[in-house]
Write an enzyme that holds these catalytic residues in place. Structure first.
Site, PDB file in Angstrom:
ATOM      1  CE1 TYR A 105      -4.277   1.217  -0.130  1.00  0.00           C
ATOM      2  CE2 TYR A 105      -3.670   2.566   1.754  1.00  0.00           C
ATOM      3  CZ  TYR A 105      -4.550   2.252   0.730  1.00  0.00           C
ATOM      4  OH  TYR A 105      -5.708   2.975   0.593  1.00  0.00           O
ATOM      5  CD  GLU A 158      -7.311   3.155  -2.385  1.00  0.00           C
ATOM      6  OE1 GLU A 158      -8.327   3.657  -2.899  1.00  0.00           O
ATOM      7  OE2 GLU A 158      -7.339   2.550  -1.309  1.00  0.00           O
ATOM      8  CG  ASP A 213      -2.877   9.665  -0.950  1.00  0.00           C
ATOM      9  OD1 ASP A 213      -3.818   9.064  -1.510  1.00  0.00           O
ATOM     10  OD2 ASP A 213      -2.694   9.681   0.268  1.00  0.00           O
TER      11      ASP A 213
END
Length: 547
Positions: free
Chosen positions: A375, A384, A447
């Protein structure tokens, strides 16, 4: 976030890398000898055990290493794929996972490895103590939360071998958890060099996104429930006894699956088996959405991909709604094998129980049981994106007129204070103001919710193609990096290709270049090398600058 592991292990010994006699005997007597019978899971594991012995050098296995089976897939034609985790002197190896691919007769075909670095450490005794690693992780958690006055902060380090970030090294993997000023949970996993104390990597540990029952977002929906006397519980016996409970606006605090405190999950009950009013004032309305989302996600994976439950073992997960105080989040947690939904603050988000959010978050559970994409970095973006892609396909699969399929993520939960029509936009991810439309060398620094844009854009192009169009009443206009025109192959083929790539070819360290290779391999398996579908996959990746 903790990860459950299959405890069946093959232990490697001496320079010959021998597997136990019992394992080899089982392999020799396995039904794989019968060419007309589809191999079983046990047969595939036994065949793979032989492959570990015969191809130890190719797989980078030494006498210091052990393996354990994480997942097994047997194709209809008998081809077998066995996914392993690796240990080094019994320490978990981050990036040590690999997939062994076997022919229908059990013969070794090839393997995909997360990393190819040879593991050889001078010592597995750390210079940095566990308490020091815990302190460093707590400081990182506080820094990530911008100095918020965190409460009940705890950290538990685990000694590992890090093979994901360059040369393998001894490291502490520490999950630091706490509660923010509103009492909502925060968590961060910090990877620390066990020799120097330097931070190697860090990432959020909570993967986010964000009867008949009258739901908040999906209208009146059918629900399978369980009757007990004169009352009904929101427990579905047809889908592994999945259920939905009330968290009573409380939160929990867990470290690597050990919970210091756990919010309740009191199962909803009803007297007449008609649930909710469709309004937030009725606490069971959000429960209807959560249970419905679980049902549609379960059915999508089972009916479309043949996967029986999130873990593929037929066991149901459970939901908790009304979690925390004005909690603007929803998350999947491996440690409880459960989905958790906040109510939102009412200004930015409403209750986060929409259908595509449910599909997104539970897909994190599928990913953790298969490729376990790390992650952070590009693999985190792919993690994601996998949830966005397959969660979107759950929404299309449900075919609900109150929440029709689209390529918008979280459009039902956003409120005016958020300032945008959805969390993310798959046709042109940059419309959210932060996500990447195309790959560049800096994408891995974003991100993970924004680096995911590259794969989301690929998925939209592969399904629908480039240019302006209106689908289900929503207008899209998807550009391409290279100015090409991409022709889509449809959502069903997108789902088939991505799911196979995830479950058969991707590993914990897969990056965007690796995802291109994995999806091309999946398209070749499903439709043939040089097929229209294979060429479309290549074209869609090139259109987002992954070449």
């Amino acid at each position: 976030m903790s990860r459950t592991r299959n405890t069946r292990a093959s232990r490697l010994a001496t320079a010959g890398v021998a597997v136990t006699t019992a394992t080899l005997l089982a392999a020799a007597l396995s039904p794989a000898a019968h060419a007309d019978a589809r191999p079983t899971r046990a047969t595939a594991i036994a065949n793979a055990a032989q492959a570990l012995v015969q191809h130890a050098t190719t797989l980078g296995l030494t006498s210091a290493e052990g393996t354990s089976v994480r997942d097994v897939i047997v194709d209809k034609n008998g081809t077998q794929h066995v996914r392993y985790d690796r240990t080094y002197h019994r320490l978990p190896v981050l990036g040590g996972d690999f997939v062994v691919h076997l022919k229908s007769d059990g013969a070794y075909r090839s393997a995909d490895r997360a990393t190819r670095s040879r593991i050889s450490l001078a010592s597995i005794v750390p210079d940095v103590s566990a308490p020091k690693a815990a302190d460093l992780a707590v400081n990182a958690l506080r820094a990530a939360n911008l100095g918020d006055a965190l409460k009940q902060v705890q950290a538990k380090p685990q000694l590992v071998v890090d093979a994901l970030h360059g040369s393998p090294k001894l490291a502490w993997r520490t999950n630091a958890v706490g509660k923010d000023s509103l009492g909502n949970p925060v968590a961060r996993t910090v990877l620390t060099d066990a020799r120097t104390g330097a931070q190697i990597d860090a990432w959020d540990s909570i993967e986010t996104a964000t009867g008949d029952g009258k739901s908040l977002y999906s209208g009146t929906v059918p629900l399978e429930t369980t009757q007990s006397g004169s009352a009904y519980s929101l427990t579905d016996p047809t889908r592994g006894n999945t259920y939905t409970g009330d968290a009573a606006n409380k939160t929990d605090l867990c470290i690597f699956g050990i919970c210091i405190s756990r919010a309740p999950s009191t199962v909803f009950t009803d007297a007449d088996n008609h649930w909710g009013t469709g309004a937030t004032a009725d606490r069971s309305s959000a429960a209807v959405d959560a249970q419905y989302g679980t049902n549609e996600t379960w059915d999508y994976y089972k009916n479309v991909h043949g996967r029986n439950g999130i873990a593929g073992d037929g066991k149901g997960s459970y939901n908790r709604v009304h979690y925390g105080s004005s909690y603007n989040n929803a998350f999947w947690d491996d440690s409880c094998f459960c989905m958790t939904y906040g109510d939102g603050d009412g200004t930015t988000f409403g209750p986060l129980v929409a259908l595509d959010v449910a599909g997104h978050e539970m897909t994190h559970g599928v990913t953790s049981k298969t490729a376990a994409l790390t992650y952070s970095g590009e693999s985190g973006g792919l993690n994601e994106a996998t949830s966005d892609i397959l969660g979107t396909l759950v929404e299309w699969y449900a075919n609900n007129s109150s929440d029709p399929g689209d390529y918008l993520i979280g459009e039902k939960i956003v409120r005016s204070g958020f300032g945008k029509a959805a969390l993310r936009f798959m046709d042109q991810p940059s419309k959210d103001g932060s996500s990447a439309d195309y790959w560049s060398s800096s994408v891995g620094n974003l991100d993970v919710h924004y680096s995911s844009g590259v794969a989301n854009h690929f998925a939209y192009l592969l399904a629908e193609g480039s240019g302006a169009k209106t689908i289900n009443g929503v207008s899209y206009n998807s550009p391409t990096y290279n100015g090409s025109t991409v022709t889509g192959i449809g959502r069903d083929k997108l789902g088939a290709i991505w799911y196979r790539a995830l479950t058969v070819y991707m590993t914990s360290s897969t990056n965007y270049a690796g995802a291109r290779t994995a999806t091309l391999n999946a398209a070749k398996d499903l439709y043939g090398n040089g097929s229209t579908e294979y060429n479309a996959v290549a074209a869609a990746w090139s259109a987002v600058n992954v070449n």
